[in-house]
Design a protein around this motif. Structure first.
Motif, short mmCIF file in Angstrom:
data_model
loop_
_atom_site.label_atom_id
_atom_site.label_comp_id
_atom_site.label_asym_id
_atom_site.label_seq_id
_atom_site.Cartn_x
_atom_site.Cartn_y
_atom_site.Cartn_z
N TRP A 96 1.20 -1.46 -0.31
CA TRP A 96 0.07 -0.68 0.28
C TRP A 96 0.87 1.11 -0.03
O TRP A 96 0.73 2.41 -1.16
CB TRP A 96 -1.00 -0.03 1.40
CG TRP A 96 -2.43 -1.10 0.98
CD1 TRP A 96 -2.69 -1.56 1.39
CD2 TRP A 96 -3.62 -0.68 0.53
NE1 TRP A 96 -3.90 -2.32 1.20
CE2 TRP A 96 -4.66 -1.15 0.05
CE3 TRP A 96 -3.28 0.96 -0.41
CZ2 TRP A 96 -5.38 -0.79 -0.86
CZ3 TRP A 96 -4.95 0.99 -1.42
CH2 TRP A 96 -5.96 0.27 -0.92
N PHE A 97 2.03 1.13 0.58
CA PHE A 97 2.44 2.63 0.43
C PHE A 97 3.23 3.12 -0.35
O PHE A 97 3.29 3.84 -0.77
CB PHE A 97 3.80 1.90 2.17
CG PHE A 97 3.06 3.32 3.42
CD1 PHE A 97 2.77 4.47 3.75
CD2 PHE A 97 2.53 1.59 4.73
CE1 PHE A 97 2.12 4.67 5.19
CE2 PHE A 97 1.56 2.51 5.19
CZ PHE A 97 1.19 3.76 5.79
N SER A 98 4.38 1.33 -0.69
CA SER A 98 5.48 1.84 -2.11
C SER A 98 3.79 2.62 -3.14
O SER A 98 4.70 3.14 -4.25
CB SER A 98 5.51 0.09 -2.18
OG SER A 98 6.39 0.23 -1.52
N SER A 99 2.45 1.73 -3.40
CA SER A 99 1.85 2.15 -4.74
C SER A 99 1.76 3.13 -4.24
O SER A 99 1.69 4.16 -5.44
CB SER A 99 0.91 0.96 -4.45
OG SER A 99 0.92 0.30 -4.74
N ILE A 100 1.40 4.16 -3.41
CA ILE A 100 0.74 4.85 -2.43
C ILE A 100 2.31 6.75 -3.67
O ILE A 100 1.97 7.55 -3.67
CB ILE A 100 1.41 6.02 -1.86
CG1 ILE A 100 -0.52 5.38 -1.29
CG2 ILE A 100 0.46 7.47 -1.40
CD1 ILE A 100 -1.36 4.84 0.04
N PHE A 101 3.31 5.70 -2.72
CA PHE A 101 5.16 6.92 -2.93
C PHE A 101 4.76 7.39 -4.47
O PHE A 101 5.70 8.15 -5.16
CB PHE A 101 5.96 6.54 -2.22
CG PHE A 101 5.81 7.09 -0.95
CD1 PHE A 101 6.06 8.36 -0.38
CD2 PHE A 101 5.74 6.28 0.48
CE1 PHE A 101 6.01 9.30 0.75
CE2 PHE A 101 5.24 7.06 1.18
CZ PHE A 101 5.50 8.47 1.59
#
Length: 214
Positions: A96-101
């Motif tokens: 999730w965090f990787s996709s957002i960034f």
């Protein structure tokens, strides 16, 4: 700040789930360290950018030059903690965090390139003065230097790649774990050792990231 940091449970190999999922997912902790390094470089360049803008400084530029890499920095710190100390990094959370960034950094980099194309006809002058480096056609006479602009843009793309790789690793780990659950395969883990490592990592986090005497 009182620090009692211990590297007793530290491991470059990180979470065993990431280590055993594939040959390349074992490098997840290394990728996160690069993400941290990239964010530090961007924060340094962003600080110089803000100073050089002077009167052209705006809230969107603060977001792009300082807030985004700052969020990346504060995301990388707990991610390193999960990978190397707690050694239990949930792949879904990492994905999730990787996709957002990836989306945020890619948008920021493309925006910088699009605004600073030569001979623009539809880009507001004020936006170009804030976003673009000195010396480009139609650009500002005073503003961010070309060197800082180039470094910032390059490291934004580096961050896109790093987060994309980390996200791909998380997806791979998640897929492997899902396949194991569906096949009924259960990995044997010593519960006492797992709980001991979790508790020690939690204690280290509390001891090293709390402010005392304020």
């Amino acid at each position: 700040m009182v620090s009692t940091l211990s590297f007793h449970d530290f491991s470059w190999r990180g979470d065993r789930k990431w280590e055993t999922a594939s040959r390349w997912t074992v490098y997840g902790p290394i990728v996160v360290c690069f993400i941290l390094l990239f964010s530090i470089v961007q924060i340094a360049c962003g600080s110089i950018w803000v100073v050089q803008l002077g009167s052209n400084l705006s809230v969107p530029m603060i977001i792009q030059t300082l807030l985004i890499p700052g969020c990346s920095f504060f995301n990388a710190i707990p991610s390193i903690h999960l990978h190397m100390l707690l050694r239990n990094n949930p792949p879904k959370l990492a994905l999730w965090f990787s996709s957002i960034f990836v989306i945020v950094y890619l948008t920021s980099a493309i925006l910088s390139l699009a605004i600073c194309v030569p001979s623009p006809t539809h880009i507001p002058t004020g936006l170009r003065h804030a976003e673009c480096p000195q010396g480009i056609p139609g650009g500002p006479q005073h503003g961010v230097s070309r060197a800082i602009w180039d470094i910032m843009l390059v490291f934004q793309f580096f961050s896109v790649v790093a987060y994309a790789v980390h996200g791909a690793m998380a997806w791979k780990v998640r897929s492997v774990l899902k396949a194991k659950r569906e096949s009924g395969e259960v990995e044997v883990v010593d519960p006492d050792e797992e709980e001991r490592r979790r508790q020690r990592a939690r204690d280290l986090w509390k001891q090293n990231y709390r402010m005392e005497g304020l």
